[in-house]
Design a protein around this motif. Structure first.
Motif, PDB file in Angstrom:
ATOM      1  N   ALA A 139      29.461  58.175   0.310  1.00  0.00           N
ATOM      2  CA  ALA A 139      28.650  59.387   0.421  1.00  0.00           C
ATOM      3  C   ALA A 139      27.525  59.210   1.439  1.00  0.00           C
ATOM      4  CB  ALA A 139      28.070  59.762  -0.948  1.00  0.00           C
ATOM      5  N   ILE A 140      26.854  58.052   1.411  1.00  0.00           N
ATOM      6  CA  ILE A 140      25.759  57.816   2.357  1.00  0.00           C
ATOM      7  C   ILE A 140      26.298  57.682   3.773  1.00  0.00           C
ATOM      8  CG2 ILE A 140      23.897  56.237   2.999  1.00  0.00           C
ATOM      9  CD1 ILE A 140      23.615  55.524   0.057  1.00  0.00           C
ATOM     10  N   ALA A 141      27.432  56.979   3.931  1.00  0.00           N
ATOM     11  CA  ALA A 141      28.024  56.835   5.260  1.00  0.00           C
ATOM     12  C   ALA A 141      28.435  58.191   5.819  1.00  0.00           C
ATOM     13  CB  ALA A 141      29.229  55.899   5.190  1.00  0.00           C
ATOM     14  N   PHE A 142      29.006  59.037   4.960  1.00  0.00           N
ATOM     15  CA  PHE A 142      29.394  60.388   5.386  1.00  0.00           C
ATOM     16  C   PHE A 142      28.175  61.195   5.789  1.00  0.00           C
ATOM     17  CE2 PHE A 142      30.337  64.849   4.351  1.00  0.00           C
ATOM     18  CZ  PHE A 142      31.453  65.057   5.158  1.00  0.00           C
ATOM     19  N   ALA A 143      27.100  61.090   4.999  1.00  0.00           N
ATOM     20  CA  ALA A 143      25.867  61.813   5.329  1.00  0.00           C
ATOM     21  C   ALA A 143      25.278  61.324   6.640  1.00  0.00           C
ATOM     22  CB  ALA A 143      24.850  61.652   4.203  1.00  0.00           C
ATOM     23  N   ALA A 144      25.331  60.009   6.875  1.00  0.00           N
ATOM     24  CA  ALA A 144      24.796  59.457   8.119  1.00  0.00           C
ATOM     25  C   ALA A 144      25.614  59.910   9.324  1.00  0.00           C
ATOM     26  CB  ALA A 144      24.786  57.931   8.044  1.00  0.00           C
ATOM     27  N   ARG A 145      26.935  60.043   9.138  1.00  0.00           N
ATOM     28  CA  ARG A 145      27.785  60.524  10.236  1.00  0.00           C
ATOM     29  C   ARG A 145      27.534  62.002  10.531  1.00  0.00           C
ATOM     30  NH1 ARG A 145      32.691  58.848  12.395  1.00  0.00           N
ATOM     31  NH2 ARG A 145      31.879  56.765  11.909  1.00  0.00           N
ATOM     32  N   MET A 146      27.321  62.792   9.497  1.00  0.00           N
ATOM     33  CA  MET A 146      27.081  64.222   9.678  1.00  0.00           C
ATOM     34  C   MET A 146      25.670  64.512  10.186  1.00  0.00           C
ATOM     35  SD  MET A 146      29.912  65.734   8.876  1.00  0.00           S
ATOM     36  CE  MET A 146      29.343  67.421   8.692  1.00  0.00           C
ATOM     37  N   ASP A 147      24.721  63.679   9.782  1.00  0.00           N
ATOM     38  CA  ASP A 147      23.321  63.921  10.124  1.00  0.00           C
ATOM     39  C   ASP A 147      22.660  62.574  10.403  1.00  0.00           C
ATOM     40  OD1 ASP A 147      20.675  64.600  10.357  1.00  0.00           O
ATOM     41  OD2 ASP A 147      20.487  65.507   8.370  1.00  0.00           O
ATOM     42  N   ARG A 148      22.414  62.269  11.659  1.00  0.00           N
ATOM     43  CA  ARG A 148      21.883  60.953  12.024  1.00  0.00           C
ATOM     44  C   ARG A 148      20.511  60.694  11.403  1.00  0.00           C
ATOM     45  NH1 ARG A 148      23.428  59.951  18.426  1.00  0.00           N
ATOM     46  NH2 ARG A 148      25.696  60.027  18.137  1.00  0.00           N
ATOM     47  N   GLY A 149      19.771  61.760  11.139  1.00  0.00           N
ATOM     48  CA  GLY A 149      18.460  61.607  10.522  1.00  0.00           C
ATOM     49  C   GLY A 149      18.532  61.406   9.017  1.00  0.00           C
ATOM     50  N   MET A 150      19.733  61.541   8.457  1.00  0.00           N
ATOM     51  CA  MET A 150      19.958  61.393   7.009  1.00  0.00           C
ATOM     52  C   MET A 150      18.949  62.217   6.203  1.00  0.00           C
ATOM     53  SD  MET A 150      21.089  57.424   6.409  1.00  0.00           S
ATOM     54  CE  MET A 150      21.160  57.651   4.651  1.00  0.00           C
ATOM     55  N   GLU A 151      18.930  63.528   6.467  1.00  0.00           N
ATOM     56  CA  GLU A 151      18.053  64.417   5.710  1.00  0.00           C
ATOM     57  C   GLU A 151      18.448  64.394   4.227  1.00  0.00           C
ATOM     58  OE1 GLU A 151      15.462  66.163   6.689  1.00  0.00           O
ATOM     59  OE2 GLU A 151      15.578  65.534   8.786  1.00  0.00           O
ATOM     60  N   ASN A 152      17.467  64.617   3.373  1.00  0.00           N
ATOM     61  CA  ASN A 152      17.714  64.525   1.931  1.00  0.00           C
ATOM     62  C   ASN A 152      18.778  65.496   1.453  1.00  0.00           C
ATOM     63  OD1 ASN A 152      15.773  62.555   1.784  1.00  0.00           O
ATOM     64  ND2 ASN A 152      14.146  63.929   1.158  1.00  0.00           N
ATOM     65  N   ASN A 153      18.732  66.738   1.959  1.00  0.00           N
ATOM     66  CA  ASN A 153      19.716  67.737   1.522  1.00  0.00           C
ATOM     67  C   ASN A 153      21.132  67.326   1.904  1.00  0.00           C
ATOM     68  OD1 ASN A 153      17.800  69.401   0.386  1.00  0.00           O
ATOM     69  ND2 ASN A 153      17.520  70.646   2.216  1.00  0.00           N
ATOM     70  N   THR A 154      21.287  66.680   3.070  1.00  0.00           N
ATOM     71  CA  THR A 154      22.610  66.225   3.499  1.00  0.00           C
ATOM     72  C   THR A 154      23.144  65.158   2.552  1.00  0.00           C
ATOM     73  OG1 THR A 154      21.947  66.621   5.795  1.00  0.00           O
ATOM     74  CG2 THR A 154      23.934  65.326   5.440  1.00  0.00           C
ATOM     75  N   ILE A 155      22.283  64.221   2.148  1.00  0.00           N
ATOM     76  CA  ILE A 155      22.694  63.155   1.233  1.00  0.00           C
ATOM     77  C   ILE A 155      23.107  63.741  -0.117  1.00  0.00           C
ATOM     78  CG2 ILE A 155      21.929  61.099  -0.013  1.00  0.00           C
ATOM     79  CD1 ILE A 155      20.005  60.565   2.317  1.00  0.00           C
ATOM     80  N   ARG A 240      16.875  53.121   7.655  1.00  0.00           N
ATOM     81  CA  ARG A 240      17.120  51.816   7.065  1.00  0.00           C
ATOM     82  C   ARG A 240      16.596  51.749   5.631  1.00  0.00           C
ATOM     83  NH1 ARG A 240      14.383  47.174   6.301  1.00  0.00           N
ATOM     84  NH2 ARG A 240      12.536  47.983   7.355  1.00  0.00           N
ATOM     85  N   VAL A 241      15.376  52.268   5.426  1.00  0.00           N
ATOM     86  CA  VAL A 241      14.767  52.222   4.093  1.00  0.00           C
ATOM     87  C   VAL A 241      15.586  53.046   3.102  1.00  0.00           C
ATOM     88  CG1 VAL A 241      12.746  52.887   2.744  1.00  0.00           C
ATOM     89  CG2 VAL A 241      12.447  51.735   4.931  1.00  0.00           C
ATOM     90  N   LYS A 242      16.073  54.210   3.542  1.00  0.00           N
ATOM     91  CA  LYS A 242      16.897  55.037   2.654  1.00  0.00           C
ATOM     92  C   LYS A 242      18.183  54.314   2.271  1.00  0.00           C
ATOM     93  CE  LYS A 242      15.537  59.802   3.662  1.00  0.00           C
ATOM     94  NZ  LYS A 242      15.990  61.109   4.194  1.00  0.00           N
ATOM     95  N   TRP A 243      18.826  53.692   3.250  1.00  0.00           N
ATOM     96  CA  TRP A 243      20.052  52.943   2.967  1.00  0.00           C
ATOM     97  C   TRP A 243      19.793  51.888   1.893  1.00  0.00           C
ATOM     98  CZ3 TRP A 243      25.151  52.636   3.445  1.00  0.00           C
ATOM     99  CH2 TRP A 243      25.797  53.447   4.387  1.00  0.00           C
ATOM    100  N   VAL A 244      18.752  51.083   2.109  1.00  0.00           N
ATOM    101  CA  VAL A 244      18.465  49.977   1.185  1.00  0.00           C
ATOM    102  C   VAL A 244      18.154  50.498  -0.208  1.00  0.00           C
ATOM    103  CG1 VAL A 244      16.873  48.086   0.665  1.00  0.00           C
ATOM    104  CG2 VAL A 244      17.679  48.434   3.009  1.00  0.00           C
ATOM    105  N   LEU A 245      17.283  51.501  -0.294  1.00  0.00           N
ATOM    106  CA  LEU A 245      16.834  51.988  -1.600  1.00  0.00           C
ATOM    107  C   LEU A 245      17.942  52.734  -2.335  1.00  0.00           C
ATOM    108  CD1 LEU A 245      13.205  53.179  -0.735  1.00  0.00           C
ATOM    109  CD2 LEU A 245      13.884  51.197  -2.095  1.00  0.00           C
ATOM    110  N   LEU A 246      18.700  53.552  -1.635  1.00  0.00           N
ATOM    111  CA  LEU A 246      19.771  54.300  -2.296  1.00  0.00           C
ATOM    112  C   LEU A 246      20.876  53.364  -2.795  1.00  0.00           C
ATOM    113  CD1 LEU A 246      20.078  57.445   0.022  1.00  0.00           C
ATOM    114  CD2 LEU A 246      19.120  57.346  -2.287  1.00  0.00           C
TER     115      LEU A 246
END
Length: 337
Positions: A139-155, A240-246
């Motif tokens: 899910a996080i990888a998909f969100a990162a591919r769709m939105d490089r900024g990894m917005e919260n709503n995308t995740i 990076r911080v979002k990846w680690v924490l999530l």
């Protein structure tokens, strides 16, 4: 503040002692301490002390209460992280697919009798953990591919999509193999029954490592509560911080689900209570969420096994009875605001 902390820790210890003492047979705190000193330090038992009491306390009550406390603490820390990272008071690891993935892993083991080499009896918890963590990573990888900024709503949306898809797969598998449906449903409702020291010794270091890693990011979590733009301006590497924490939050939830089954709402209730009592600084929110969540889970497990003896309720049903109205209260209060 120190007085509040001391009261909270003492209350959690008292709850843990009640979780050990109460059950089909009441065991006084003095007897519990005698069993602990005997089993840990080899101290002599009082004259006439029953061997059955030692077995009940050391092999059944203590590991079950400790496992419930550790599981509640891990879920609560995970919930506190999710709510802060996604800036959503209703967010949790369940929201973005961890429980769905863990259920699929358990479904494969239960329905098809899968047994992995080397780990044997721990195949079910391992598969639950692996599939839960795998779902959140996808899910996080998909969100990162769709939105490089990894917005919260995308995740959140990516997690919901993966969760719905994985739930559909699990439902189809269950429908095709109905003879194991009852066992799967009971696992999905959560229980700490028949859990021994082996489960405690595996889950405890995982939960401790996850909690310590989260506390390392206390400062970043405090900054992220002010908004993503403000956090970026303060030098936080959001992606990076979002990846680690999530991923850490998913690891905590997935590990708990692997042993206890799907237990919801603890990760929602405890962090809200802690923030109300101790403020929003994550230096206190993270450890106190672990304390409150652990005590809350012990109370729910105690209720599950004592309300209608000799039957035992799924602990997930008890947490849902308490947590669902709390969820509705938070949602409608937020909507009104």
């Amino acid at each position: 503040m120190k007085k509040k902390l001391l009261i909270a820790i003492c209350a959690a210890f008292v709850v843990l002692m009640f979780g050990i003492a109460l059950g089909s047979v009441y065991i006084p705190p003095g007897d519990i301490l005698s069993v602990i000193t005997h089993s840990v330090f080899g101290a002599a038992l009082p004259e006439g002390f029953r061997a059955a009491t030692v077995s009940i306390v050391w092999n059944l009550r203590i590991p079950r209460a400790l496992l419930a406390f550790i599981a509640g603490g891990a879920l609560s820390v995970s919930g506190a992280v999710m709510q802060s990272v996604l800036r959503n008071p209703l967010a949790s690891s369940y929201t973005i697919g961890v429980s769905s993935g863990a259920s699929l892993g358990a479904c494969i083991v239960i329905l098809y009798g899968v047994t992995l080499p080397l780990i044997g009896a721990f195949t079910l918890p391992f598969m639950g953990f692996a599939f839960g963590l795998g779902t959140i990573l996808l899910a996080i990888a998909f969100a990162a591919r769709m939105d490089r900024g990894m917005e919260n709503n995308t995740i959140i949306l990516a997690g919901m999509v993966f969760s719905l898809f994985v739930n559909a797969v699990t439902t189809l598998m269950t429908a095709l193999t109905r003879e194991h449906m009852q066992r799967l449903i009971f696992w999905q409702m959560g229980s700490f029954s028949m859990m021994g020291w082996s489960a405690v010794l595996i889950l405890a270091p995982v939960a401790l490592a996850g909690a310590l890693l989260v506390t390392h990011y206390n400062r970043e979590l405090d900054m992220m509560t002010f908004g993503e733009e403000q956090a970026k301006s303060m030098g936080v590497n959001l992606k990076r911080v979002k990846w680690v924490l999530l991923v850490t939050a998913a690891m905590l939830t997935g590990s708990t689900i692997a042993f206890a089954g799907v237990i919801g709402f603890v990760d929602l209730v405890a962090p809200h209570i802690v923030r109300r009592l101790f403020g929003s600084s994550h230096r206190l929110v993270i450890p106190m969420s672990a304390v409150f969540g652990g005590a809350f889970m012990v109370i729910c497990d105690l209720a599950a096994r004592t309300l209608i003896p000799p039957n035992e309720l799924p602990v997930g049903a008890v947490t849902a009875l308490i947590g669902a109205p709390f969820f509705a209260y938070i949602y409608f209060k937020r909507a009104k605001a």
